[in-house]
Design an enzyme around this catalytic site. Structure first.
Site: not given
Ligand code: KIV
Length: 308
Positions: A70-71, A109, A139, A141, A208
Site C-alpha cells: 500500500d506504499s 497489501d 499482508k 498490519e 519494519e
Molecule cells: O507497503 C509496503 O510497501 C510495505 C513494505 C514497506 C513492507 O508494507
C-alpha cells in the site's frame, strides 16, 4: 501461449509477433518454498512493485516475492501516507503485477479500512485479492489484535503475511514514522505479537523499523521467516520499496534505504534530450518514419502535379 513465454508490448503495438521471451528454469516460489528457505538459511529477496513493467523486470531477475504494497499510495499516487488507498485501487495494481509474474510469489497489501471494521469483511476482502486479482497471499498490519482475523483468512485458504513494528497504517497512533520496540516493555510486546501471529497461521512476518537486536531475537525464535525493512541484516529476508531503491522519490531516504540505481536521473536526462530533439526537429528522423511504396509515391506525386 505457454506459461514461460510472453510477447513484447512494443511488437504488439507494431502489430507483429515478437520472439517469445523464455523465463529461467527456476521453480515457482510458493508459501512452502519460503518456509524451506528459512530452514536452509537461504535469504529471501522481496521488493515492492505496482505495475506490469516493473513487476516483469523483478520477476525476470528472480526475486522471491513481489509485494504490491500500500506504499503505492505514496510512491505511485503522491499521497502523504498510505491511508487513503482503496480496495479497488489495490486490486487494479495487483492485476497489472499478476499479468507480469511467472515465478515470484505475489503478495498484496490489504489497505487501511479493509480489515479493521469486522472479520467477515476482512475475510471477504482477502478473498477478493485472490479471486479478482490473482494474488497468492495478503499482508495485514498488526499483532495480537489481528490473530482471530488471521486464523479466519488462513482458514479460507488465503495465506497471510504479518507486519509488525513500524506499521504505516498506524501512523496517527504512533505520531509519525518512528522506530518501534525501543524499550524493554515494547520489545516484549513485539515479541509476543510475533509469536501470536505465527501461532495464528501467518507464513511470514515483515518487521519494519525495529532495532536490529530485537529483529534478530524474533527471527531466531520464530519458525516462519521474518522479512526486514529497517530491521537489520539478521532477518530471514529483506524488502525494499522499489521507488526508494531506484531513486524515484523526491525526498531524503530513510537510513535503511540503499539506493541501487538513480533511475530518476536517467529519466530526467532522457526526457530532457527528447524535449530538445522535438524542439529542434531532430526527432523523428526519416528512418523513424513510415513511407509509401515507390509506386504509390509516384502516383501521389503525379496526382499532386495534375492538381497543381
Ligand atoms: O507497503 C509496503 O510497501 C510495505 C513494505 C514497506 C513492507 O508494507
Amino acid at each position: 501461449m505457454s506459461l514461460t513465454t510472453f510477447r513484447t508490448s512494443g511488437a504488439d503495438r507494431a502489430g507483429k509477433d515478437a520472439a517469445p521471451l523464455e523465463r529461467g528454469p527456476s521453480p515457482k516460489v510458493t508459501v512452502p518454498s519460503l518456509l524451506d528457505k528459512k530452514l536452509s538459511r537461504q535469504p529471501i529477496a522481496v521488493v515492492t512493485a505496482y505495475d506490469y513493467a516493473s513487476a516483469r523486470l523483478v520477476d525476470e531477475v528472480g526475486l522471491d516475492v513481489i509485494l504490491v504494497g500500500d506504499s503505492l499510495a505514496m510512491v505511485m499516487q503522491g499521497h502523504e501516507n498510505t491511508l487513503s488507498v482503496t480496495m479497488d485501487e489495490m486490486l487494479l495494481y495487483t492485476r497489472g503485477v499478476r499479468r507480469a509474474v511467472r515465478r515470484a510469489l505475489v503478495v498484496s497489501d490489504m489497505p487501511f479500512g479493509s480489515y479493521q471494521v469486522d472479520e467477515r469483511e476482512g475475510v471477504a476482502n482477502a478473498l477478493r485479492f485472490v479471486k479478482e486479482a490473482g494474488a497468492e497471499a495478503v499482508k495485514i498490519e498488526g499483532g495480537r489484535q489481528r490473530t482471530d482475523l488471521v486464523r479466519r483468512i488462513v482458514g479460507a485458504e488465503v495465506p497471510v503475511m504479518g507486519h509488525l513494528g513500524l506499521t504505516p497504517q498506524s501512523v496517527h497512533r504512533m505520531g509519525g514514522y518512528k522506530v518501534q520496540g525501543k524499550t524493554l516493555a515494547a520489545m516484549e510486546e513485539l515479541r509476543a505479537d510475533a509469536l501470536a501471529l505465527e501461532d495464528s497461521g501467518c507464513f511470514a512476518i515483515v518487521l519494519e523499523g525495529v532495532p536490529r537486536e530485537l529483529a534478530r531475537m524474533i527471527t531466531e525464535e520464530l519458525r516462519i521467516p521474518t522479512i526486514g525493512i529497517g530491521a537489520g541484516p539478521d532477518c530471514d529476508g529483506q524488502v525494499l520499496v522499489l521507488h526508494d531503491m531506484m531513486t524515484m522519490t523526491f525526498s531524503a531516504p530513510a537510513k535503511f534505504v540503499r539506493r541501487y540505481a538513480d533511475v530518476g536521473a536517467v529519466m530526467r536526462e532522457a526526457l530532457g534530450e527528447y524535449k530538445r530533439d522535438v524542439e529542434t526537429r531532430q526527432f523523428p528522423s526519416d528512418a523513424e518514419s513510415y513511407h509509401l511504396s515507390k509506386e504509390l509515391r509516384e502516383r501521389m506525386e503525379s496526382l499532386a502535379g495534375r492538381a497543381g
